[in-house]
Design an enzyme around this catalytic site. Structure first.
Site, PDB file in Angstrom:
ATOM      1  N   ASP A 140      33.631  28.197  52.377  1.00 62.19           N
ATOM      2  CA  ASP A 140      32.670  29.223  51.967  1.00 62.19           C
ATOM      3  C   ASP A 140      33.439  30.434  51.401  1.00 62.19           C
ATOM      4  OD1 ASP A 140      30.826  31.266  51.834  1.00 62.19           O
ATOM      5  OD2 ASP A 140      29.870  30.789  53.744  1.00 62.19           O
TER       6      ASP A 140
ATOM      7  N   HIS B 131      49.535  35.656  30.053  1.00 65.84           N
ATOM      8  CA  HIS B 131      48.156  35.207  29.874  1.00 65.84           C
ATOM      9  C   HIS B 131      47.907  34.682  28.464  1.00 65.84           C
ATOM     10  CE1 HIS B 131      45.299  36.585  33.149  1.00 65.84           C
ATOM     11  NE2 HIS B 131      46.496  36.813  33.644  1.00 65.84           N
TER      12      HIS B 131
ATOM     13  N   LYS C 136      41.867  41.821  44.235  1.00 64.09           N
ATOM     14  CA  LYS C 136      41.279  40.735  43.421  1.00 64.09           C
ATOM     15  C   LYS C 136      42.345  39.709  43.071  1.00 64.09           C
ATOM     16  CE  LYS C 136      39.645  38.695  39.466  1.00 64.09           C
ATOM     17  NZ  LYS C 136      40.359  37.827  38.528  1.00 64.09           N
TER      18      LYS C 136
ATOM     19  N   GLU D 299      40.547  30.352  35.819  1.00 65.59           N
ATOM     20  CA  GLU D 299      41.368  31.368  35.152  1.00 65.59           C
ATOM     21  C   GLU D 299      42.776  30.845  34.866  1.00 65.59           C
ATOM     22  OE1 GLU D 299      41.186  35.309  36.912  1.00 65.59           O
ATOM     23  OE2 GLU D 299      43.152  35.805  36.124  1.00 65.59           O
TER      24      GLU D 299
END
Ligand code: MEV
Length: 421
Positions: free
Chosen positions: A277, A375, A261, A83
């Site tokens: 992991d 972005h 998130k 991202e």
């Protein structure tokens, strides 16, 4: 659609044989096979030993976040993520944190929990106490399974037991607490709880089905905090905005999901760069966030008496610096060198700091200019390339898309055609 997905003995083939079968079944071109065969730093042979049915590897961009001053030590932080903006955002917030001394961290001991579920117990409360009374025997048996861990100062430490009501009746659930030192610990813990099954059945008179680690690693938490100077962070309104945006995450699970998130954008990227992991880390983080019944933010944002923004984070981070893929993957090994962490606990503390920085970057952008501005340029680069732009054409297409605030592939294709004349 594949011609058939039933390929007998696929796992027995060599990677090259598998690729041949795959090419035939999935109708891949020679170029597709070449893409799969080009595996980068992790060789096909190494990959083939890591998982089953290997036909290639997949690569993520590896970036390095700068400016991290954590407990007085300078860190360069490798981050593997697809991202755009994440690495830049973490670096920017770490730079702001430096004004007030950087990040300050702490961690609990690296203790993981293994669960043992005892069913079909006629007298679960009596059985619970019988288990607790023979705690030493259970712990000794667990520790016999991993003398190496014990030698390095880890091992099973304690047990607890609860009676839980369930749809199949009451059951006794034993928790075995294991100090995993620098390992993530799943293998060690699972081996221990599996070995304890006969003893626990004998003591309780019940039947053990489940015996496995829990990812809700509430005893293996890392914490980070930092003061963000009000002027450098964007002024009083930015401080106010961050706190108001955070307030919604506290009050509303829909916002809280995205809030967390954003934190995990940073934490996952370091987890993946070090080949830890990330599913375990994700499961731990979100279950911890919901541990008291409501789903809550993993960070807290406040204003101190000087009007500066202060942030803190606490979450379980079951990551290792020894064992598993962390010690096999060549890029993970270099990533660890870059990080220069001496223990799993230090790695976890760095990750917590990255999570905090990442969260602030998102909250500040949302509260001020909006998330899209930052972005847009990077997103436009991807779109320009998807439209077929290469070399210096990429920048030219990006310039037009950003100026028009229209970052779409169809428009990028038109712009590219216009530019090519
Ligand atoms: C995007 O990957 C992450 C954010 O949505 C996080 C947030 O909204 O806090 C920007």
């Amino acid at each position: 659609m594949a011609k058939s997905s039933k390929i007998s003995g696929f796992y027995k083939l060599s990677v090259h044989e598998r690729l041949k079968v795959l090419q035939e079944q999935a109708e891949l071109s020679d170029e597709d096979i070449e893409v799969l065969s080009n595996t980068g730093a992790l060789t096909l042979e190494q990959a083939d030993r890591m998982i089953e049915n290997v036909v290639g590897t997949t690569e993520y961009p590896l970036g390095v976040a700068c400016n991290f001053l954590i407990d007085g030590k300078e860190y360069l932080v490798p981050m593997a993520i697809e991202e755009p903006s994440v690495v830049a955002a973490a670096s920017n917030m770490a730079k702001i944190a430096r004004v007030k001394g950087g990040f300050f961290t702490s961690a609990s001991e690296p203790v993981m929990i293994g669960q043992i579920q005892i069913t079909d117990v006629s007298d679960p409360f009596f059985a619970r106490q019988a288990i607790l009374a023979r705690k030493k025997e259970i712990i000794d048996l667990a520790n016999e399974q991993d003398p190496v861990l014990v030698k390095f100062g880890g091992g099973a430490r304690d047990i607890t037991a609860r009676v839980i009501d369930s749809i199949v009746g009451p059951m006794v659930v034993v928790h075995l607490m294991v100090d995993c030192r620098d390992a993530m610990g799943a293998n060690a813990v699972n081996t221990m709880v599996e070995a304890c099954k006969p003893l626990v059945e004998e003591i309780s008179g019940g039947k053990v089905y489940l015996r496995i680690i829990t990812n809700l690693a509430k005893f293996r938490v890392a914490r980070a905090r930092a003061v963000f100077d009000k002027k450098t962070v964007g002024g009083e309104d930015a401080v106010e905005g961050v706190i108001k945006v955070y307030a919604l995450a506290l009050a509303d699970p829909y916002r809280c999901s995205t809030h967390n998130k954003g934190i995990m954008n940073g934490i996952d990227a370091v987890t993946i760069a070090t080949c830890n992991d990330f599913r375990a880390v994700e499961a731990g983080a979100h279950s911890y966030a919901a541990m008291n019944g409501d789903y809550k933010p993993l960070t807290k944002w406040e204003k101190n008496k000087d009007g500066d923004l202060v942030g803190s984070i606490e979450l379980p981070l079951a990551v290792g610096t020894v064992g598993g893929a962390t010690s096999v993957h060549p890029v993970a090994k270099v990533a660890r060198k870059i990080l220069d962490v001496k223990s799993a606990s230090e790695l976890a503390r760095v990750m917590a700091a990255v999570g905090l920085a990442q969260n602030l970057a998102a909250l500040r952008a949302i509260a001020t200019e909006g998330i899209q501005r930052g972005h847009m340029g990077l997103h436009a680069r991807n779109i320009a390339q998807m439209a077929g732009a290469t070399g210096e054409m990429i920048d030219k297409v990006v310039e037009v898309l950003v100026k028009e605030k229209n970052v779409r592939v169809d428009r990028a294709k038109e712009v590219l055609e216009e530019l090519r004349g």
